[in-house]
Motif scaffolding. Structure first.
Motif, short mmCIF file in Angstrom:
data_model
loop_
_atom_site.label_atom_id
_atom_site.label_comp_id
_atom_site.label_asym_id
_atom_site.label_seq_id
_atom_site.Cartn_x
_atom_site.Cartn_y
_atom_site.Cartn_z
N LEU A 870 0.82 -1.20 0.00
CA LEU A 870 0.00 0.00 0.00
C LEU A 870 0.86 1.26 0.00
O LEU A 870 0.53 2.25 -0.66
N GLU A 871 1.97 1.22 0.75
CA GLU A 871 2.83 2.41 0.81
C GLU A 871 3.48 2.70 -0.53
O GLU A 871 3.66 3.87 -0.92
N ARG A 878 0.72 9.91 -4.80
CA ARG A 878 1.12 11.23 -4.30
C ARG A 878 2.02 11.94 -5.31
O ARG A 878 1.93 13.16 -5.49
N ALA A 879 2.88 11.16 -5.96
CA ALA A 879 3.78 11.76 -6.96
C ALA A 879 2.96 12.35 -8.11
O ALA A 879 3.29 13.43 -8.63
N LYS A 880 1.92 11.65 -8.51
CA LYS A 880 1.04 12.18 -9.57
C LYS A 880 0.44 13.51 -9.17
O LYS A 880 0.42 14.47 -9.93
N LEU A 881 -0.09 13.55 -7.94
CA LEU A 881 -0.77 14.76 -7.47
C LEU A 881 0.21 15.90 -7.22
O LEU A 881 -0.18 17.07 -7.23
N ASP A 882 1.49 15.57 -6.98
CA ASP A 882 2.51 16.61 -6.80
C ASP A 882 2.98 17.17 -8.14
O ASP A 882 3.68 18.18 -8.19
N ASN A 883 2.58 16.49 -9.23
CA ASN A 883 2.97 16.92 -10.57
C ASN A 883 1.96 17.95 -11.07
O ASN A 883 0.81 17.64 -11.36
N ALA A 884 2.38 19.20 -11.19
CA ALA A 884 1.47 20.29 -11.59
C ALA A 884 0.87 20.03 -12.97
O ALA A 884 -0.30 20.35 -13.21
N VAL A 902 -5.83 8.22 -2.71
CA VAL A 902 -4.84 8.56 -1.69
C VAL A 902 -5.47 8.54 -0.31
O VAL A 902 -4.92 7.97 0.65
N SER A 903 -6.63 9.16 -0.18
CA SER A 903 -7.32 9.20 1.11
C SER A 903 -7.66 7.80 1.61
O SER A 903 -7.47 7.48 2.79
N ILE A 909 -3.88 2.08 5.56
CA ILE A 909 -2.55 1.89 6.17
C ILE A 909 -2.61 2.17 7.66
O ILE A 909 -2.03 1.42 8.47
N ALA A 910 -3.29 3.23 8.06
CA ALA A 910 -3.39 3.55 9.49
C ALA A 910 -4.07 2.42 10.25
O ALA A 910 -3.65 2.05 11.36
N ARG A 911 -5.12 1.84 9.66
CA ARG A 911 -5.83 0.75 10.34
C ARG A 911 -4.95 -0.49 10.45
O ARG A 911 -4.92 -1.15 11.50
N LEU A 912 -4.23 -0.81 9.40
CA LEU A 912 -3.36 -2.00 9.43
C LEU A 912 -2.19 -1.81 10.41
O LEU A 912 -1.78 -2.76 11.08
N GLN A 913 -1.66 -0.58 10.49
CA GLN A 913 -0.57 -0.33 11.44
C GLN A 913 -1.05 -0.47 12.88
O GLN A 913 -0.34 -1.00 13.74
N GLU A 914 -2.28 -0.02 13.11
CA GLU A 914 -2.85 -0.17 14.45
C GLU A 914 -3.03 -1.65 14.80
O GLU A 914 -2.74 -2.10 15.91
#
Length: 922
Positions: A870-871, A878-884, A902-903, A909-914
């Motif tokens: 997932l990461e 995120r790289a796509k969205l950082d590309n203007a 992304v959301s 990821i937060a749920r799996l880390q928990e």
């Protein structure tokens, strides 16, 4: 019941049955409840706006019919003057004939022939949508009764001085040669030019520069206006300029209409060819010079050099002549709103012509008061502000159209042009005491279709005769309409109803939003995003959809764009969803006053909802047909906690739905019914009932109670759902009703369920909440720890009280079955629990020892791998969205989809880390 839900197998059968048996007609008993359908054009086909609006009306009608009200949904269509005449003229043109070759009478015979043969398409489509209109009372705005009502209204208003004939500016279609209403004008942005022209001062001391998008109209200029406070031009006010090309001298006037910040602050005034200029001309008593013919060629009021030229040819000639005289300052590219006729596509001209008008202000005053004093209520209430704004600034209403198809103006002229208004020529001669040998000719114009439809609430009920229907159903109950015709139709019905009936035409106006596409764009053929409701019901292949969307497009590039978008959005075409899924989707989207974003994902989810209900009904029938369902009142009945709980929850949803119907919150009532059906009845109660029915040790009276509850709650649920989902509910009800002890030929005429407070059981709801929390807690642990769904689990209970013990003992069968338990043991306060996963039920801790259930190291390794994948994906997004470049150039919907991904990945990821941390701590 068939194994698979097939809407096509049931829909036509049930609609024909309902209509043939006369179920849609009012019964003459109960309180009157009436809705007038906004009459669709006889030329029309069902679009998403119709389908949405008619779903809401039909839901109200079916609901009130089931409540026992004397319910009338008045059917009818509008004659659609321009659209119908265009269709028949096009057919004639294909034969090399014009309407003028036929003459008026023969042409009208052809139109009536077309209407009888081809004019019923939209009413057939309304039937497909399940609309339970009283077709036996169907009206047409050109039928004899409504035509008589139109003539009666015209004559009365004329005799009272409220209708007159006058010369004013109108929206003029130079192709159709008729005035049209604002609603028939479509203005869209187009690329054009702004020409800056020099007008020499008569004094010879220089010039003024005016900017215009329509240079050809300067041939009719009668002034140049500046703002009275504009210091640049104060000294010039009252002087004159020499209007180039015309040999005319026109004044420089001061008027606050001019914006000194726009352009040069000088505005050419052409009162006969611009609505704003007309108002300026009225204030300053300027002459009106019309330089156009009815087909937008230059007429004899213009200089000879331009006469006979098409307006756009004249534009090029004027510009060339200005350039030759050295009076062309410059030309700028300019984006402007261009008004086009929605039927002809021609650029509309403000045109000075003789037309018939209604004096609107005297009619508007009582109509404003009717809303202000509460006799009419807008839902949502904020729409009354729009109504007041229009009505307080109302202008006289142009009601004539230069067509042959329509209600012909009941006015006659003699050779001197004297006007005689009456019901017919004989009545005119008698009314005005005219000699028999005086030659009269009838006005050639017909009346605007909005004039006849303004009478719809009472003309359809028989007015001007005092009919029983008029006395019973007028005023009607509610008008369901879009905000875009609040002025064109709603306000005019209020004015006419108060004028001729002495009462409001309806008590409430429910204003719904417009149906837009999934991105919020207005649906239009030019955008290629139109959805056909019938295609959603029956399905359509990709090739058929492409052909439909690109048919008639003249621009190949536009056709390619639409085809590309269609292939992207519907690569496999559109599957058949059926009417009920479509109707439920419309209801679920109908939040008050907001536009509707229609997404196929929603209708797909609601098709699944239909399947869920169908399969639930099959399960119930398999467990109750041929069984004792408690119909014998003498046989003992015992209700389980689950039975008492679902009956109590049913009362609550019945009360909730009634409130939502009263408040026109179709979205909330759809949500309430969806949640009860899917989550309460199907997901929970059917599983709980299965526990009782499959328990060999359960007593007969307990099984009897559960079977009775199964069928009675399902039968009530079908009646609750029927106004929104008529076909599916009728089909299931026919089989379920006898098992529930309910008699009748159709669900359509069954009583609508009403909440019974005596059947509320708060204790059962509280106890079942405990049971559900327990089961959900165990299920959550099973899912998080990746424990096989079928593996029985040992459970330890810590921190429990007496009530927890009571509930656990009383509902052990439910807990064992639905949570898949191996055992339940109670820990005393001093006991030390083994390594366990935990869930809370109130203050009680539900513990599941993990020894032997999971491989801790393997589970941590699995979670680590999943988080890693997932990461990686998250980093790419995120790289796509950082590309203007991507954000600026990609379609908006693609960028939004990427942000949504992304959301979602961040949340996962937060749920799996928990979860990883929790297992690592064991």
């Amino acid at each position: 019941m068939e194994k698979t839900y097939d809407p096509h197998a049931i829909e036509r059968h049930w609609y024909e049955t309902w209509e043939n048996r006369g179920y849609f007609a009012p019964k003459g008993e109960g309180a009157p409840y009436c809705i007038m359908i906004p009459p669709p054009n006889v030329t029309g086909t069902l679009h998403m706006g119709h389908a949405f609006q008619d779903t809401l009306m039909d839901a109200l009608i079916r609901y009130h019919r089931m409540r026992g009200d004397d319910t009338l949904w008045q059917a009818g269509t509008d004659h659609a003057g321009i659209a119908t005449q265009m269709i028949v003229e096009r057919q004639l043109n294909e034969q090399g004939v014009t309407r003028h070759d036929l003459g008026r009478e023969e042409f009208l015979d052809r139109v009536w022939q077309w209407k009888h043969e081809s004019g019923g398409n939209i009413t057939r489509q309304l039937r497909r949508m399940g609309a339970s209109l009283d077709w036996s009372r169907e009206r047409f705005t050109m039928d004899a009764g409504l035509s008589a009502a139109v003539t009666e209204v015209f004559v009365r208003l004329f005799d009272e001085g409220l209708i007159y004939r006058g010369k004013r500016l109108v929206n003029w279609d130079p192709v159709l040669h008729t005035a049209i209403s604002d609603l028939e004008v479509v203005s869209e942005q187009e690329q054009g030019h702004l020409w800056h022209l020099r007008y020499p001062l008569s004094s010879g001391d220089g010039h003024l520069v005016v900017a215009t998008t329509r240079p050809e109209t300067l041939l009719g200029d009668t002034a140049v206006a500046v703002h009275p406070a504009d210091a640049r031009y104060v000294e010039l006010i009252g002087q004159t300029i020499e209007l180039p090309l015309t040999g005319r001298r026109i004044p420089i006037i001061a008027d606050e209409y001019v914006d000194p910040e726009f352009g040069t602050g000088c505005v050419k005034i052409t009162p006969a060819h611009d609505f704003n200029d007309y108002a300026v001309g009225q204030r300053h008593d300027l002459p009106l010079i019309n330089v156009f013919t009815p087909d937008a060629h230059i007429n004899d009021a213009a200089p000879e050099a331009y006469r006979g030229l098409d307006r756009f040819e004249a534009r090029q000639r004027v510009i060339a002549d200005f350039e030759a005289l050295g009076l062309l300052e410059r030309i700028d590219d300019h984006t402007l709103m261009v008004p086009r006729g929605d039927r002809s596509g021609s650029v509309i001209e403000p045109y000075l012509t003789d037309q018939w008008y209604v004096k609107a202000a005297p009619l508007a005053k009582p109509a404003i008061e009717a809303v202000r004093d509460g006799r009419i209520k807008f839902v949502p209430e904020n729409w009354d502000k729009t109504y007041y704004e229009w009505m307080n600034n109302i202008e006289d209403w142009c009601i004539s159209r230069q067509l042959w198809w329509g209600h012909r103006v009941p006015a006659w002229y003699d050779a001197e042009g004297t006007i005689y208004v009456a019901h017919d020529e004989a009545a005119a001669r008698a009314k005005y005491a005219l000699p028999a040998d005086l030659a009269l000719r009838q006005d050639e114009d017909v009346l605007d279709t909005w004039f006849s439809s303004a009478l719809w609430p009472f003309s359809t009920l028989g007015w001007p005769d005092s009919t029983d229907e008029l006395k019973r159903y007028y005023p009607t109950s509610v008008l369901v309409t879009g905000f875009d015709i609040i002025f064109f139709w709603v306000a005019r019905m209020i004015m006419m109803g108060l004028k001729f009936m002495g009462d409001v035409p309806f008590h409430e106006v429910y204003v719904h939003g417009l149906v837009r596409d999934a991105e919020g764009q207005k649906m239009s053929k030019s955008k290629g995003n139109v959805l056909d409701p019938i295609d959603l019901i029956d399905g359509i292949t990709l090739d058929e959809l492409l052909a439909k969307r690109t048919r008639g497009l003249m621009q190949p590039q536009k056709a390619k764009q639409i085809a590309k978008a269609t292939r992207r959005d519907y690569p496999d075409g559109i599957p058949a969803f059926g009417t009920d899924a479509l109707r439920f989707t419309f209801a679920a989207l109908a939040s008050t006053g907001r536009d509707v974003r229609f997404d196929l994902a929603r209708i797909e989810g609601n098709r699944n909802f239909c399947n869920k209900l169908w399969n639930a009904a099959r399960y119930v029938l398999m467990n109750t047909e041929g069984q004792d369902t408690g119909l014998d009142a003498q046989a003992p009945i015992t209700l389980s906690l689950a039975d008492r709980w679902v009956i109590s929850r049913l009362q609550r949803v019945e009360a909730e739905v009634a409130g939502h119907f009263a408040g026109y919150r179709f979205d909330l009532l759809a949500r309430a019914l969806y949640d009860f059906t899917w989550h309460i009845y199907c997901d929970w109660y059917l599983e709980l009932a299965k526990t009782v029915l499959t328990d060999a040790s359960a007593a007969d009276d307990a099984k009897r109670g559960t079977r009775r509850t199964l069928v009675r709650v399902l039968e009530a649920l079908l009646r609750l759902l029927h106004p929104i989902m008529p076909y599916l509910t009728e089909e299931i009800w026919q089989t379920v009703a006898p098992l529930a002890g309910r008699a009748g030929d159709t669900i359509l005429l069954q009583p609508y369920p009403e909440a019974d407070d005596t059947r509320l059981d708060p204790l059962a709801e509280k106890d079942m909440d405990w049971v559900q929390t327990f089961i959900l807690g165990v299920r959550r642990i099973r899912a998080e720890m990746d424990i096989a769904p079928g593996k029985p689990l040992p459970v330890l209970l810590a921190g429990h009280g007496d009530d927890d013990r009571r509930l656990c003992t009383a509902n052990r069968a439910f807990l064992d079955s639905l949570a898949r338990l191996q055992s339940i043991d109670y820990l005393d306060d001093a006991a030390t629990a083994p390594e366990s996963a935990m869930a809370l039920v109130g203050d009680m801790r539900v513990l599941i020892p993990l020894a032997g259930l999971i491989d801790k190291d393997a589970e941590l390794e699995r979670l680590t791998r999943e988080i890693g994948k997932l990461e990686v994906n998250l980093s790419r997004c995120r790289a796509k969205l950082d590309n203007a470049n991507f954000v600026e150039r990609a379609p908006v919907e693609v960028v939004e989809q990427e942000r949504k991904r992304v959301s979602e990945m961040e949340s996962t990821i937060a749920r799996l880390q928990e979860q990883h941390a929790r297992i690592g701590a064991l």
